[in-house]
Design a protein around this motif. Structure first.
Motif, short mmCIF file in Angstrom:
data_model
loop_
_atom_site.label_atom_id
_atom_site.label_comp_id
_atom_site.label_asym_id
_atom_site.label_seq_id
_atom_site.Cartn_x
_atom_site.Cartn_y
_atom_site.Cartn_z
N PRO A 179 -44.11 -81.34 27.23
CA PRO A 179 -43.70 -80.81 28.48
C PRO A 179 -43.16 -81.94 29.29
CG PRO A 179 -45.75 -79.84 27.93
CD PRO A 179 -45.62 -80.91 26.91
N ARG A 180 -43.79 -83.06 29.17
CA ARG A 180 -43.09 -84.32 29.97
C ARG A 180 -41.68 -84.57 29.45
NH1 ARG A 180 -44.86 -89.09 32.68
NH2 ARG A 180 -47.04 -88.57 32.14
N GLU A 181 -41.61 -84.72 28.14
CA GLU A 181 -40.29 -85.10 27.72
C GLU A 181 -39.12 -83.71 27.84
OE1 GLU A 181 -41.66 -87.76 23.77
OE2 GLU A 181 -41.54 -85.63 23.68
N VAL A 182 -39.71 -82.49 27.85
CA VAL A 182 -38.80 -81.50 28.12
C VAL A 182 -38.37 -81.51 29.50
CG1 VAL A 182 -38.77 -79.07 28.18
CG2 VAL A 182 -39.68 -80.04 26.32
N ALA A 183 -39.03 -81.92 30.65
CA ALA A 183 -38.75 -81.88 31.90
C ALA A 183 -37.81 -83.03 32.19
CB ALA A 183 -40.09 -82.04 32.72
N GLU A 184 -37.78 -83.92 31.49
CA GLU A 184 -36.93 -85.28 31.80
C GLU A 184 -35.65 -84.81 31.55
OE1 GLU A 184 -38.71 -88.41 29.43
OE2 GLU A 184 -40.12 -89.00 31.10
N SER A 185 -35.31 -84.22 30.66
CA SER A 185 -33.88 -83.89 30.21
C SER A 185 -33.55 -82.40 30.31
CB SER A 185 -33.62 -84.29 28.65
OG SER A 185 -34.54 -83.28 27.92
N PHE A 186 -34.17 -81.48 31.22
CA PHE A 186 -33.97 -80.34 31.67
C PHE A 186 -32.90 -80.12 32.23
CE2 PHE A 186 -35.17 -76.53 34.11
CZ PHE A 186 -34.89 -75.39 32.94
N VAL A 187 -32.03 -79.08 31.91
CA VAL A 187 -30.99 -78.60 32.55
C VAL A 187 -31.26 -77.01 32.80
CG1 VAL A 187 -28.30 -78.16 32.76
CG2 VAL A 187 -29.34 -80.25 31.72
N ASN A 188 -31.34 -76.79 34.09
CA ASN A 188 -31.54 -75.33 34.34
C ASN A 188 -30.44 -74.15 34.22
OD1 ASN A 188 -32.93 -72.91 35.32
ND2 ASN A 188 -33.00 -73.54 37.58
N ALA A 211 -44.81 -80.45 36.88
CA ALA A 211 -45.30 -81.74 37.46
C ALA A 211 -44.30 -82.86 37.05
CB ALA A 211 -46.74 -82.00 37.15
N ASN A 212 -43.72 -82.81 35.83
CA ASN A 212 -42.91 -84.00 35.35
C ASN A 212 -41.31 -83.64 35.82
OD1 ASN A 212 -44.57 -85.85 34.03
ND2 ASN A 212 -45.32 -84.10 33.42
N TRP A 213 -40.90 -82.39 36.36
CA TRP A 213 -39.76 -82.12 36.59
C TRP A 213 -39.10 -82.72 37.86
CZ3 TRP A 213 -37.56 -76.53 38.03
CH2 TRP A 213 -36.33 -76.51 38.03
N THR A 214 -38.31 -83.53 37.96
CA THR A 214 -37.82 -84.24 39.28
C THR A 214 -36.50 -83.97 39.38
OG1 THR A 214 -37.39 -86.38 37.86
CG2 THR A 214 -39.62 -86.01 39.11
N GLY A 215 -35.67 -83.21 38.24
CA GLY A 215 -34.14 -82.89 38.49
C GLY A 215 -33.65 -82.13 39.62
N GLU A 216 -32.41 -81.79 39.43
CA GLU A 216 -31.70 -81.09 40.59
C GLU A 216 -32.67 -79.75 40.74
OE1 GLU A 216 -27.29 -79.53 41.91
OE2 GLU A 216 -27.78 -80.75 40.00
N GLN A 217 -32.75 -79.08 41.68
CA GLN A 217 -33.58 -77.98 42.06
C GLN A 217 -35.14 -77.99 42.00
OE1 GLN A 217 -31.59 -75.54 39.18
NE2 GLN A 217 -29.77 -75.09 40.50
N ALA A 218 -35.60 -79.00 41.39
CA ALA A 218 -37.04 -79.15 41.11
C ALA A 218 -37.72 -78.94 42.31
CB ALA A 218 -37.24 -80.51 40.36
N ALA A 219 -37.58 -79.70 43.29
CA ALA A 219 -38.37 -79.54 44.55
C ALA A 219 -38.36 -78.25 45.10
CB ALA A 219 -37.69 -80.63 45.54
N ASP A 220 -37.26 -77.86 45.26
CA ASP A 220 -37.21 -76.34 45.95
C ASP A 220 -37.86 -75.53 45.12
OD1 ASP A 220 -36.18 -74.64 47.99
OD2 ASP A 220 -35.12 -73.69 46.24
N ASP A 235 -54.23 -86.05 36.07
CA ASP A 235 -53.85 -86.83 37.30
C ASP A 235 -52.18 -86.73 37.59
OD1 ASP A 235 -56.24 -88.04 37.12
OD2 ASP A 235 -55.70 -89.78 36.39
N GLU A 236 -51.45 -86.25 36.60
CA GLU A 236 -49.85 -86.14 37.09
C GLU A 236 -49.93 -84.91 37.96
OE1 GLU A 236 -47.71 -86.50 33.34
OE2 GLU A 236 -48.92 -84.44 32.52
N VAL A 237 -50.81 -83.93 37.55
CA VAL A 237 -50.66 -82.39 38.25
C VAL A 237 -51.39 -82.75 39.72
CG1 VAL A 237 -51.62 -80.03 38.48
CG2 VAL A 237 -50.80 -81.07 36.22
N SER A 238 -52.54 -83.45 39.65
CA SER A 238 -53.14 -83.70 41.07
C SER A 238 -52.22 -84.59 41.85
CB SER A 238 -54.46 -84.42 40.71
OG SER A 238 -55.16 -83.68 40.08
N ALA A 239 -51.24 -85.26 41.34
CA ALA A 239 -50.47 -86.21 42.13
C ALA A 239 -49.22 -85.49 42.70
CB ALA A 239 -49.83 -87.34 41.38
N ASP A 240 -48.95 -84.22 42.11
CA ASP A 240 -47.76 -83.50 42.85
C ASP A 240 -48.42 -82.62 43.88
OD1 ASP A 240 -45.76 -81.50 43.03
OD2 ASP A 240 -45.25 -81.98 40.97
N ALA A 241 -47.71 -82.79 44.99
CA ALA A 241 -48.32 -82.13 46.06
C ALA A 241 -47.94 -80.70 46.13
CB ALA A 241 -47.86 -82.75 47.53
#
Length: 620
Positions: A18-27, A64-73, A134-140
């Motif tokens: 899932p981490r690798e998928v999230a790094e290159s994900f295009v929605n 948790a590992n998705w940081t691309g465009e639209q991720a935060a919202d 920990d990566e999930v716990s770190a995502d507020a």
């Protein structure tokens, strides 16, 4: 072939975390939003269409590992947790094989269902472990939905589930519960081997009651225990079933019936991913069978009309380029394609000006070239009162109704037919051998060829972008180089089609049927008189043999044929008859066809038209 950062080096999301998928994900536009609705969802698409990627993006590690465009919202609105149940073709195959190897079918079904249930329980405990990371716990943004449990709460959940699932973990941890389930799978494997030799007698034991555990109740129990411990009794759970088509039909039917779930189960929501054609969706009993829009929503990841997948393809292409430091205009990078973008039976939106059709312009020269060797096309122009020397006097309306709508047909017909000899205008054209797919290079054709399919797009474009990166200073990726990669992609698809087994040596194969379909379409483009709208899609009429219907179903699930639903239809394909299809655009290029949809023909008429047609196609 890999990119410098490795984001696009593995094309199948099944082999990526899932981490690798999230790094290159295009929605894809609207897809993820529709997928997280409060409804059961059935998501269909051929190989490589992104089903596994989308499901993995719904997992908590993926989010948790998705940081691309639209991720935060997007993550602000996450109010669910999810359990990803991957397809394991080995154990699915074992379940199917049991029915053939064990004489007593009840025994085979019991052992097969127990295998399936144990894999579901194992996926649940794997999810529990992931939620504690920990990566999930770190995502507020995710903490409100997945608070971290203390050891006492974990031990209490493990003790309760171990009792319910009849397990004896070595310690009160999610990890040990998962290990106990792995041992159970091994035990079931032993029972399968014994059943092959001894039959039903292997079930005459007192210590195998675990074989009869119901997966539905097991899911509900895990849901209730973990939600209560988290202080979120109404938290939604998504149960994500991937590649469901490889499961035995009886298990598929059970899951589909679950979509009719009772109101108290509305917080446990299924997201099922499977191939486009599935006979288990045939309505058998309206009182028990699930219905689209009433019990589930259908998401189709195929794009029968070109414009639907264009924006996503552009975004993914830009993402691939950016991964190696290329920030370029795609039209400048790949050059322009001679084809229009609209489909023949859609409303066109081309902005090509009238001047592009003048006798001195490249496009106008193509029209004149065809008119000089094709009497039927010259007759068409005369009937439409087209004078290329006075083309500037035409209105946009006249242009659209006479030249623009036949542009793709004219380009293809001229490119793949022999030139006129000594001014001779032929009554019937002859096929011209071409050794390159250069005609299909450039934007937007090269994106259109990939059908909005992420794996196909990455396979085709990644080598081109890497080559461009290696040749720094080059202004554009050459058409000839694009043609080489197009041919490679076609070879891959053709090799996959050849590998599809036939149930009978004398039966129709998927590839032989597609060759006949391609020949039929080609006959309408080249071998016959010029038509404004030659057929480039077909509808399956009654009377086709079971072999033909079987091959069409397999071709649809491979993505070689694309289902074109009638307007307003959102069904999962459960029957081939009366349905409309077109060729995948990569295969359209192979069969020397324009990248258009255009009108339909019955399959019987199409196959008859293709008899004796000679395309001189490449041996791919």
């Amino acid at each position: 072939m890999t990119t410098t950062d490795g984001k696009f080096d593995t094309f199948n999301a099944k082999h990526r975390t899932p981490r690798e998928v999230a790094e290159s994900f295009v929605n894809p536009p609207t897809i993820l939003k529709r997928l997280v609705s409060k409804n059961h969802v059935v998501m269909t698409g051929p190989r490589g269409s992104g089903k596994t990627t989308l499901l993995k993006m719904l997992t908590i590690p993926g989010l948790a590992n998705w940081t691309g465009e639209q991720a935060a919202d997007f993550k602000k609105h996450v109010d669910f947790v999810s359990v990803f149940i991957p397809a394991d073709r080995s154990w699915h195959g074992q379940i199917k094989e049991l029915a053939r190897q064990i004489e007593d079918q009840d025994t085979a079904e019991i052992l097969g269902t127990a295998t399936f249930t144990t894999h579901i329980f194992k996926a649940i405990t794997k999810a529990f472990i992931d939620w504690q990371s920990d990566e999930v716990s770190a995502d507020a943004s995710l903490q409100k939905t997945i608070p971290k449990l203390d050891f006492g709460a974990e031990r209490k959940i493990v003790a309760s589930l171990a009792e319910d699932w009849e397990l004896k973990p070595e310690a009160g941890t999610f990890f040990e519960l998962n290990e106990a389930l792995a041992k159970r799978l091994s035990r079931i494997g032993q029972l399968k081997n014994k059943a092959r030799r001894r039959g039903a007698e292997v079930l005459n034991r007192d210590d195998i009651d675990f074989l009869y555990l119901p997966y539905r109740e097991g899911i509900k129990r895990a849901y209730a225990l973990h939600n209560a411990a988290s202080g979120l009794p109404d938290r939604r759970w998504f149960i994500l079933f991937d590649e469901l088509e490889v499961a035995p039909s009886d298990i598929q039917r059970e899951l589909l019936q679950d979509l009719r779930g009772s109101p108290e189960e509305k917080q446990i929501i299924y997201k099922l991913a499977l191939a486009p054609y599935n006979q288990n969706f045939v309505d058998r009993d309206p009182d028990t069978d699930a219905a689209n829009r009433n019990d589930y929503h259908h998401i189709d990841l195929t794009f029968p009309r070109k414009n639907a997948g264009h924006d996503f393809s552009v975004s993914l292409c830009k993402r691939i380029a950016a991964s190696v430091g290329i920030d370029a205009n795609l039209d400048e990078l790949f050059g322009s394609s001679p084809f229009t973008f609209e489909d023949g039976d859609d409303v066109g939106n081309s902005e090509i000006s009238v001047s592009a059709y003048s006798s001195n312009a490249p496009l106008g020269k193509v029209f004149l070239s065809l008119a000089n060797k094709d009497k039927s096309f010259a007759t068409y122009l005369a009937r439409k009162k087209i004078d290329f020397e006075r083309i500037g006097e035409m209105s946009e309306t006249d242009l659209a109704s006479s030249l623009r709508k036949v542009r793709n047909i004219v380009i293809t017909r001229d490119y793949f037919t022999n030139p006129a000899k000594q001014g001779f205008v032929a009554e019937k054209l002859t096929s011209r051998s071409r050794k390159s797919y250069r005609l299909y290079a450039g934007m937007p054709s090269i994106l259109t060829l990939t059908e909005g399919n992420p794996r196909a797009l990455i396979n085709l474009l990644n080598p081109l972008i890497l080559n461009h990166k290696a040749n720094e200073g080059a202004r554009r990726i050459g058409y000839d180089l694009q043609a080489v990669e197009i041919e490679k992609s076609i070879r891959v698809m053709r090799s996959l089609l050849r590998a599809i087994p036939s149930h009978d040596r004398k039966a129709e194969t998927v590839q032989s049927l597609l060759d006949k379909i391609g020949a039929g379409f080609y006959a309408g483009i080249v071998s016959s008189k010029f038509k404004e709208q030659p057929p480039l899609s077909f509808r399956v009429d009654h009377g086709q043999s079971p072999d033909v219907l079987r091959c069409i179903g397999k071709a649809v699930n491979m993505g070689a044929l694309v289902y074109v639903p009638d307007h307003g239809s959102e069904e999962v394909i459960s029957s081939i008859v009366k349905k409309r299809f077109r060729l995948n655009y990569l295969l359209s290029a192979y069969y020397k066809l324009p990248l258009s949809l255009d009108r339909e023909l019955s399959l019987s008429e199409l196959l008859e038209a293709g008899k004796g047609s000679s395309q001189g196609k490449l041996d791919v």
